[in-house]
Enzyme design. Structure first.
Site: not given
Ligand code: ADP
Length: 413
Positions: A12, A106, A195, A256, A399
């Site tokens: 990742n 990823r 996601h 965010r 993940e």
């Protein structure tokens, strides 16, 4: 690929970090986990933890036991991946091992083209590059990670697993923004969602927890980490999700803003004199919980609330209010909801968030049992009372396991 090649290295690659895990798909165990941070800075930090075969689960993945940590100057992703290769070699798990079947990457943005994990060749890499304008913060780092890994093991299959892929099943009426169609299409402006690997894994695990097939279950997945997103999953297929063209839309996140009137952007430009980069920075890095109260760690926010801090309490309330709106909206989108699943750092650990998010939603069939909600565990579990019409679950996401599983399924066929 030899028959005993059952290992997958999951990479990742972020703009200044590389996270990695080496898994063995023979038994889904983790052999090593690690992280390189602050790539390109004066001193980078490297942590690497080899795990005993058969090691599994988030506890071991946190890397607290028997790990090695060091600081070094790691100038770029090429040096970072070489460092990863060296660390793995030191434990006899090097990239030259015949047991390594593939590297799974990823990749944040796969646009509309990539609906499945994909073996990377030049054409695929070009397409990921073509998507840089819609993922300027993420795809360039992913590309660098892929190129570097290819240079290290040119003969090994490299697979891209896209964050957006799970959401490509969204119907057009959920994915399109209500703006001029020609302009939207010319610039590929639509809701892609992110996601996805987590939403896919968690919705499937939730069905498993209910003892049902994914096709028979409607789930609202709430992935609440530092980034946060919700999705409505009907019979195993995503029908709506809260993130959009970029990961900025939707829930209140660590840094965010999530949903906001788009006119705020031109207001900031016209009235506050900010340029595009400044607005981008404000909304992506200086908003959300951090913008509201100065902290983005839910533990710290809860601690401040317990001490009577009003700003922290308001930030928490705004976060919960938004979450509730999405639970309500996705209940309407799905029509029938079988389960609401909480996952990621906040969703898995913050009992007060789970409690507050469903408080007052009894009419939607939602309730949380206080004792079950207070249990701390790494296992997927139900926290709703027997009588509740909708199951409320805590389902730890994984993940890396999902990326490794998808990668292995592709290359072992
Ligand atoms: P990401 O992968 O998006 O960086 P994570 O899923 O790891 O994020 O979630 C990180 C967040 O989880 C932290 O910012 C913190 O708010 C929250 N978190 C982690 N542990 C706990 C805990 N024990 N209690 C409450 N919140 C927690």
């Amino acid at each position: 690929m030899t028959a005993n090649a059952t290992r997958v290295l999951v990479l990742n690659s972020g703009s200044s970090s590389v996270k990695y895990q080496l898994l063995d798909m023979k038994d889904n165990s983790r052999l090593a986990v690690g992280l390189i941070e602050r790539i390109g800075e004066e001193t980078s930090r490297l942590s690497h933890t080899p795990l005993a075969a058969g090691g599994d689960g988030p506890l071991l993945a946190e890397g607290g036991r028997g790990g090695r940590e060091r600081e070094a100057r790691i100038a770029d992703h090429e040096e970072a991946l070489k460092a990863v290769a060296d660390e793995l070699s030191a434990d006899g798990l090097g990239l030259d091992s015949p047991e390594l079947a593939a590297i799974g990457h990823r990749v944040v943005h796969g646009g509309l083209k990539f609906t499945e994990p994909t073996v990377i060749d030049d054409a695929v890499l070009k397409e990921i590059e073509r998507l840089v304008p819609v993922a300027p913060l993420h795809n360039p780092a992913n590309i660098t990670g892929i190129r570097t890994a290819q240079a290290l093991r040119p003969d090994l299959p490299q697979v891209a697993v896209f964050d957006t892929a799970f959401h490509t099943t969204m119907p057009e009426h959920a994915a399109r923004y209500a703006i001029d169609v020609e302009t939207a299409d010319a610039h590929r402006i639509r809701r892609y969602g992110f996601h996805g690997t987590s939403h896919a894994y968690v919705s499937r695990k939730t069905a498993e927890l209910l003892g049902k097939a994914p096709e028979d279950v409607n789930v609202i997945v709430l992935h609440l980490g530092n980034g946060a997103s919700a999705s409505a999953v009907a019979g195993g297929r995503c029908v709506d999700t809260s993130m959009g063209l970029t990961p900025l839309e939707g829930l209140v996140m660590g840094t965010r803003s999530g949903d906001i009137d788009p006119a705020v952007v031109f207001h900031l430009k016209r009235v506050a004199g900010m340029d595009a980069d400044e607005v981008d920075e404000l909304l992506n890095k200086k908003s959300g919980l951090v913008g509201l109260c100065g902290d983005n760690d839910m533990r710290e926010i809860r601690r401040r609330i317990d001490e009577g801090d009003q700003r922290a309490a308001l930030a928490f309330d705004i976060y919960i209010h938004r979450l509730k709106k999405y639970i309500g909206a996705y209940s309407a989108v799905l029509g029938r909801v079988d389960a609401v699943a909480f996952t990621a750092g906040v969703g898995e650990n913050a009992a007060p968030v789970r409690e507050a998010a469903v408080l007052g939603l009894e009419e939607l069939g939602l309730a949380v049992d206080a004792d079950l909600n207070a249990v701390r565990s790494d296992e997927a579990r139900l926290i709703s009372p027997e009588y509740a019409r909708v199951a409320v679950a805590v389902v730890p996401t994984d993940e890396e396991l999902e990326i490794a599983g998808q990668t292995y399924a592709l290359v072992s066929n």
